[in-house]
Design a protein around this motif. Structure first.
Motif, PDB file in Angstrom:
ATOM      1  N   ILE A   6      -0.528 -77.838  10.215  1.00  0.00           N
ATOM      2  CA  ILE A   6      -1.989 -77.644  10.305  1.00  0.00           C
ATOM      3  C   ILE A   6      -2.303 -76.194  10.690  1.00  0.00           C
ATOM      4  O   ILE A   6      -3.187 -75.575  10.114  1.00  0.00           O
ATOM      5  N   LEU A  73      -9.120 -79.878   4.669  1.00  0.00           N
ATOM      6  CA  LEU A  73      -9.514 -79.571   6.047  1.00  0.00           C
ATOM      7  C   LEU A  73     -10.866 -80.169   6.411  1.00  0.00           C
ATOM      8  O   LEU A  73     -11.278 -80.109   7.563  1.00  0.00           O
ATOM      9  N   GLN A  79     -19.289 -80.069  10.514  1.00  0.00           N
ATOM     10  CA  GLN A  79     -18.401 -80.087  11.668  1.00  0.00           C
ATOM     11  C   GLN A  79     -19.252 -79.972  12.917  1.00  0.00           C
ATOM     12  O   GLN A  79     -19.518 -78.873  13.398  1.00  0.00           O
ATOM     13  N   ILE A 104     -18.740 -74.467  12.838  1.00  0.00           N
ATOM     14  CA  ILE A 104     -18.854 -75.563  13.803  1.00  0.00           C
ATOM     15  C   ILE A 104     -20.226 -75.480  14.462  1.00  0.00           C
ATOM     16  O   ILE A 104     -20.676 -74.402  14.847  1.00  0.00           O
ATOM     17  N   ILE A 188      -7.443 -87.818  18.860  1.00  0.00           N
ATOM     18  CA  ILE A 188      -6.785 -86.510  18.947  1.00  0.00           C
ATOM     19  C   ILE A 188      -7.328 -85.762  20.166  1.00  0.00           C
ATOM     20  O   ILE A 188      -8.546 -85.625  20.323  1.00  0.00           O
ATOM     21  N   HIS A 190      -6.928 -82.229  22.491  1.00  0.00           N
ATOM     22  CA  HIS A 190      -6.372 -80.900  22.788  1.00  0.00           C
ATOM     23  C   HIS A 190      -6.778 -80.553  24.216  1.00  0.00           C
ATOM     24  O   HIS A 190      -7.961 -80.599  24.544  1.00  0.00           O
TER      25      HIS A 190
ATOM     26  N   LEU B 196     -10.802 -71.965  17.515  1.00  0.00           N
ATOM     27  CA  LEU B 196      -9.660 -72.403  16.710  1.00  0.00           C
ATOM     28  C   LEU B 196      -9.178 -73.790  17.154  1.00  0.00           C
ATOM     29  O   LEU B 196      -8.835 -74.634  16.322  1.00  0.00           O
ATOM     30  N   GLU B 197      -9.173 -74.031  18.463  1.00  0.00           N
ATOM     31  CA  GLU B 197      -8.780 -75.351  18.978  1.00  0.00           C
ATOM     32  C   GLU B 197      -9.697 -76.432  18.406  1.00  0.00           C
ATOM     33  O   GLU B 197      -9.248 -77.485  17.965  1.00  0.00           O
ATOM     34  N   LEU B 198     -11.001 -76.135  18.441  1.00  0.00           N
ATOM     35  CA  LEU B 198     -11.989 -77.107  17.974  1.00  0.00           C
ATOM     36  C   LEU B 198     -11.845 -77.318  16.467  1.00  0.00           C
ATOM     37  O   LEU B 198     -11.886 -78.450  15.983  1.00  0.00           O
ATOM     38  N   GLU B 199     -11.628 -76.218  15.759  1.00  0.00           N
ATOM     39  CA  GLU B 199     -11.453 -76.285  14.313  1.00  0.00           C
ATOM     40  C   GLU B 199     -10.270 -77.198  13.979  1.00  0.00           C
ATOM     41  O   GLU B 199     -10.333 -78.022  13.073  1.00  0.00           O
ATOM     42  N   GLN B 200      -9.181 -77.020  14.714  1.00  0.00           N
ATOM     43  CA  GLN B 200      -7.984 -77.802  14.410  1.00  0.00           C
ATOM     44  C   GLN B 200      -8.173 -79.290  14.679  1.00  0.00           C
ATOM     45  O   GLN B 200      -7.596 -80.116  13.994  1.00  0.00           O
ATOM     46  N   ILE B 201      -9.021 -79.625  15.676  1.00  0.00           N
ATOM     47  CA  ILE B 201      -9.327 -81.038  15.927  1.00  0.00           C
ATOM     48  C   ILE B 201     -10.036 -81.623  14.701  1.00  0.00           C
ATOM     49  O   ILE B 201      -9.692 -82.709  14.241  1.00  0.00           O
ATOM     50  N   PHE B 202     -11.002 -80.877  14.158  1.00  0.00           N
ATOM     51  CA  PHE B 202     -11.698 -81.348  12.952  1.00  0.00           C
ATOM     52  C   PHE B 202     -10.718 -81.533  11.798  1.00  0.00           C
ATOM     53  O   PHE B 202     -10.772 -82.515  11.068  1.00  0.00           O
ATOM     54  N   TYR B 203      -9.804 -80.595  11.631  1.00  0.00           N
ATOM     55  CA  TYR B 203      -8.827 -80.682  10.543  1.00  0.00           C
ATOM     56  C   TYR B 203      -7.952 -81.916  10.721  1.00  0.00           C
ATOM     57  O   TYR B 203      -7.723 -82.679   9.781  1.00  0.00           O
ATOM     58  N   GLU B 204      -7.452 -82.094  11.943  1.00  0.00           N
ATOM     59  CA  GLU B 204      -6.550 -83.229  12.183  1.00  0.00           C
ATOM     60  C   GLU B 204      -7.254 -84.551  11.925  1.00  0.00           C
ATOM     61  O   GLU B 204      -6.667 -85.472  11.357  1.00  0.00           O
TER      62      GLU B 204
END
Lengths: 213, 213
Positions: A6, A73, A79, A104, A188, A190, B196-204
């Motif tokens: 990812i 994505l 988002q 976002i 999920i 983080h 970026l952390e937030l973006e990756q949550i959306f992707y996952e």
């Protein structure tokens, strides 16, 4: 898909947009690999796993690649996230400009005190915590940023999960863990533990000074 | 020492303090392992690498263990940091209470605008950016939190390195990288990229919805 993959795909995606803005129309796996700091074989393998096929002459059309990654994505969907706890850190994130450039949108804040934030300063509405379930359902919220005091984290995490939130950016020092049921729903989480990050920097410096690194 | 090992040692350290506060005097590697989520063999290996020796009857004296870890982690020295950029995120961190409980003290803020923060609200002094080198040297600062706008990050990173700062918690979206010279000085950088952390949550979430996970 593995977390590392990812992160790589996020990188490819950003690089592709930069190449496109430079006027390029086609890209090769080794160019993308160089820019992302990985081997061309990794790039080809990632795309093949995602069922993205290159051109016969080699390389990929940048526009096609961006369109495929948009879909993978979820960039074609809104988002939207909420901030639960609008105190110091939460309040700062409500006014943070870095989210918009990544597509976002923070659509609401929730706090026991709905006047926590000066209205002129803060363009995002703040609702009382009792309306949490209602807001999540009405706005179809999937992602929440958790910036509440430590002792309220677990309780609010449960309530958000039950209301349908599946992605969490957790700024509390509590290590949230999905229950067995929630794991099946692919929750999920983080964690961003600012004090722990800072602590570890001090440790690493001390250990490096003692020649233990 | 590997980053994973530092994270494990931080965990042991926190668990040991909790056990001590419960009145325990001795601990076994398997108890520590259970609480830290690792195998007892890993615990024994970590302590053996750190030259911490157990008792003949087995187990470790909690007080001795804490004293050894205090020294290894540098907890016996002051853990002081500065915040460079006292805007939204930086300002929130200046008032963040989570640092004190970890023995970390924010001793100064630096900003182009020294009146950025209401004096009553903020008990930490804010100095103009021109005094950066002076403050770092006078207060012997080793660690800086970087919360400046993106375009100023690289320049201030260089200035801080040259003034003697060796540990960075970087909240800017710029991926800071130590130059060859700085690597030799063991510059440590932790990046916290919130967007970026937030973006990756959306992707996952999106990838999990598409059954690609």
């Amino acid at each position: 898909m593995h977390g590392d993959m990812i992160i790589r795909i996020t990188k490819y995606y950003r690089i592709l947009h930069k190449l496109k803005s430079l006027g390029l129309e086609r890209v090769f796996a080794n160019n993308l690999g160089d820019a992302a700091g990985v081997n061309a074989t990794v790039v080809r393998k990632d795309f093949s796993l995602l069922k993205i096929i290159g051109q016969k002459r080699g390389g990929y059309e940048i526009d096609n690649l961006i369109a495929s990654l948009d879909k993978i994505l979820g960039k074609d969907k809104p988002q939207e996230a909420i901030i639960v706890g609008c105190g110091r850190i939460g309040g700062a994130l409500m006014r943070y400009r870095g989210f918009a450039s990544d597509g976002i949108k923070i659509v609401a804040g929730l706090d026991i005190n709905t006047h926590v934030c000066d209205e002129q300063e803060c363009p995002i509405p703040i609702y009382p915590l009792e309306q949490l379930e209602e807001i999540v359902k009405k706005k179809n919220i999937q992602v929440a940023i958790l910036t509440v005091p430590e002792q309220e984290a677990s309780d609010l995490f449960r309530r958000l999960c039950e209301a349908g939130v599946r992605g969490f950016l957790n700024f509390t020092p509590i290590g949230l863990k999905a229950s067995k049921d929630e794991e099946d729903k692919h929750i999920i989480i983080h964690n961003v533990n600012i004090a722990l990050e800072l602590e570890q920097i001090f440790y690493e410096l001390n250990i490096s000074d003692n020649h233990m690194l």
